[in-house]
Design a protein around this motif. Structure first.
Motif, PDB file in Angstrom:
ATOM      1  N   ASP A 168       4.008   6.044   5.442  1.00 51.63           N
ATOM      2  CA  ASP A 168       3.960   4.582   5.400  1.00 51.63           C
ATOM      3  C   ASP A 168       4.496   3.971   6.689  1.00 51.63           C
ATOM      4  OD1 ASP A 168       2.812   4.824   3.000  1.00 51.63           O
ATOM      5  OD2 ASP A 168       4.542   4.170   1.798  1.00 51.63           O
ATOM      6  N   TYR A 171       1.743   4.329   9.292  1.00 53.67           N
ATOM      7  CA  TYR A 171       0.640   3.389   9.031  1.00 53.67           C
ATOM      8  C   TYR A 171       1.047   1.947   9.293  1.00 53.67           C
ATOM      9  CZ  TYR A 171      -3.133   6.415   7.576  1.00 53.67           C
ATOM     10  OH  TYR A 171      -4.166   7.318   7.602  1.00 53.67           O
ATOM     11  N   GLU A 172       2.305   1.618   8.944  1.00 54.06           N
ATOM     12  CA  GLU A 172       2.757   0.245   9.181  1.00 54.06           C
ATOM     13  C   GLU A 172       2.773  -0.042  10.688  1.00 54.06           C
ATOM     14  OE1 GLU A 172       3.060  -2.319   7.386  1.00 54.06           O
ATOM     15  OE2 GLU A 172       3.820  -3.556   9.035  1.00 54.06           O
ATOM     16  N   THR A 173       3.259   0.942  11.459  1.00 55.73           N
ATOM     17  CA  THR A 173       3.272   0.771  12.915  1.00 55.73           C
ATOM     18  C   THR A 173       1.846   0.613  13.439  1.00 55.73           C
ATOM     19  OG1 THR A 173       5.168   2.269  12.904  1.00 55.73           O
ATOM     20  CG2 THR A 173       4.255   1.709  15.038  1.00 55.73           C
ATOM     21  N   ARG A 175      -0.712  -0.472  11.816  1.00 60.96           N
ATOM     22  CA  ARG A 175      -1.244  -1.785  11.397  1.00 60.96           C
ATOM     23  C   ARG A 175      -0.790  -2.885  12.340  1.00 60.96           C
ATOM     24  NH1 ARG A 175      -0.788   0.062   5.799  1.00 60.96           N
ATOM     25  NH2 ARG A 175       1.393  -0.556   5.725  1.00 60.96           N
ATOM     26  N   GLN A 176       0.492  -2.782  12.786  1.00 57.59           N
ATOM     27  CA  GLN A 176       0.973  -3.800  13.729  1.00 57.59           C
ATOM     28  C   GLN A 176       0.182  -3.758  15.026  1.00 57.59           C
ATOM     29  OE1 GLN A 176       5.161  -3.261  14.280  1.00 57.59           O
ATOM     30  NE2 GLN A 176       5.546  -3.643  12.104  1.00 57.59           N
ATOM     31  N   SER A 179      -3.139  -5.390  14.601  1.00 58.66           N
ATOM     32  CA  SER A 179      -3.091  -6.601  13.774  1.00 58.66           C
ATOM     33  C   SER A 179      -4.052  -7.699  14.233  1.00 58.66           C
ATOM     34  CB  SER A 179      -1.674  -7.144  13.707  1.00 58.66           C
ATOM     35  OG  SER A 179      -1.245  -7.458  15.003  1.00 58.66           O
TER      36      SER A 179
END
Ligand SMILES: Nc1ncnc2c1ncn2[C@@H]1O[C@H](COP(=O)(O)OP(=O)(O)OP(=O)(O)O)[C@@H](O)[C@H]1O
Ligand SMILES: [Mg+2]
Length: 427
Positions: A168, A171-173, A175-176, A179
């Motif tokens: 996670d 993936y969060e990184t 996504r940023q 973005s």
């Protein structure tokens, strides 16, 4: 190959970028973070007379209607290209110093794998967003396997089925980094569209067209689109040149105005060494040597600076080390000093020679606006007066054209805000 380093408001755009564009014989690429009364408005009319104008304005700084699209995934159909594209998204979002920590590297790898999965099946980049939102989905792994990228598929599978927290985080990184593509108005510029002409870097290399790449300062990941497009154009130009006898004729001019802000191509220093002999002329414009170091690291900026065969240094060099280095490069000269001494026998005069810097560091710092130092291979350092476009005879035509183009931007902005009022969208 040109690198120009000059302080803000010192005439980089009006004295270097615009004159170069107005006199370019072949295709021109310009990156810029300003629309009104800047290089875009000043050159757009003149360039429209010689070729097609392509304007990529994803953040609407010129409020330019979307009249083109560019396939951002076109070069991502092999692993190297996909990785490079992911790299543009990382570089646009983080500094050189943090770009290589665990999360950035892992996110960059994942993003690269997803770009490769989409590109190898001609899927739009918006699919990548959907996959980023659902790390557990199997689609990208299957697509990669299908396309024969077994190792990349296995690596992605490893990330997906690893510890949930790690996955996670990665993936969060990622996504940023991606973005900007969440905004459909931004993504539309780089997504296939049958109703609009497609900008094709390979055709561009042999045309007399102009590509304007506009982006905001600190525009975050949207400037990745600008960097990726500039990178794609320069690489395509090199390939076309190699196919056609080694050089582009007429040469392609690539003006990377505000390069460290809006066009952070991480391997620009390496790229410089490929462009030189190919008739692809890069002009990288920076505000300070430091700005370059922040973007490409110390070694990278040194490489870029030494690969440039023409270095232009203008006013406002605040960096003491850099000013001293320049002063040494300008060199020394002998000055004659006369001293008079009086003794019992009368007056005696002695003449001696002393070595002094031709241009001490403080004089370099205080270079007036409009004066620049030129360091070109094989000649002594020269001091030049810039000739800004507005002091040339052609300004009679170019000036009013720029004013018209600027007015059109204002009108488009106004029309938009009125449109939003009608919809009750504005504040
Ligand atoms: N059309 C013009 N007529 C007269 N002077 C101008 C004109 N355009 C620019 N200038 C002068 O030239 C100076 C430098 O402008 P220019 O935009 O070229 O600088 P720059 O180094 O690119 O600045 P920035 O860092 O903001 O991009 C301005 O401060 C202004 O005084
Ligand atoms: Mg400028």
């Amino acid at each position: 190959m040109i690198v120009a380093i000059m302080a803000p408001r010192s005439g980089k755009t009006s004295g270097l970028a615009i004159p170069a564009i107005l006199s370019a014989p072949g295709p021109v690429l310009l990156t810029s973070n300003k629309a009104a009364n800047d290089a875009f408005t000043t050159t757009v009319d003149a360039r429209a007379e010689v070729g097609t104008i392509w304007t990529l304005d994803p953040q609407q700084i010129a409020h330019h209607p979307r009249e083109m699209w560019w396939d951002i995934l076109a070069d991502a159909r092999d692993l190297a290209g996909a990785k490079r594209l992911a790299g543009h998204f990382v570089t646009a979002s983080v500094d050189e110093s943090t770009g290589s920590d665990f999360w950035s590297t892992a996110a960059s790898n994942t993003l690269g794998a997803l770009f490769l999965a989409a590109a190898s099946h001609r899927r739009p980049i918006t699919d990548v967003l959907a996959w980023l939102a659902m790390p557990a989905g199997r689609t990208p792994v299957d697509l990669l396997t299908d396309a024969g990228h077994h190792a990349v598929a296995a690596q992605l599978q490893g990330t997906v089925s690893g510890a949930t927290e790690t996955r996670d985080g990665i993936y969060e990184t990622a996504r940023q980094y991606a973005s900007c593509l969440l905004d459909p108005d931004v993504a539309a510029w780089v997504t296939p569209n049958d109703d609009l002409p497609e900008f094709q870097p390979f055709a561009f290399a042999t045309s007399r067209d102009t590509l304007y790449l506009l982006s905001k300062d600190g525009g975050g990941s949207a400037s990745a689109i600008i960097a990726a497009a500039a990178d794609a154009v320069m690489r395509a130009a090199v390939i076309v040149a190699e196919r056609s006898g080694g050089r582009l004729d007429p040469p392609a001019l690539c003006v990377l105005d505000e390069a460290a802000n809006v066009c952070r191509i991480s391997d620009l220093p390496d790229l410089y060494s490929h462009l030189g002999s190919r008739g692809v002329i890069p002009m990288t414009i920076l505000q300070s040597y430091r700005q370059g170091q922040r973007c490409w690291g110390e070694a990278g900026m040194d490489a870029l600076y030494s690969a440039a065969t023409i270095k232009i240094i203008g006013s406002g060099i605040d960096d003491a080390d850099f000013a001293d280095r320049l002063s040494r490069q300008v060199g020394d000269h002998d000055v004659q000093t006369t001293s008079v001494s009086t003794s019992e026998g009368g007056k005696s005069t002695s003449v001696s020679m002393r070595t002094e810097r031709i241009l001490p560091p403080d004089a370099i710092r205080a270079l007036p606006k409009g004066k620049v130092l030129l360091l070109a291979t094989g000649i002594r350092v020269a001091m030049l007066n810039l000739k800004p476009w507005y002091k040339e005879p052609s300004a009679k035509v170019v000036g009013p054209a720029s004013a018209r183009a600027t007015k059109a931007i204002t009108e488009r902005a106004l029309a938009k805000s009125i449109g939003q009022d009608d919809l009750g969208l504005s504040a």
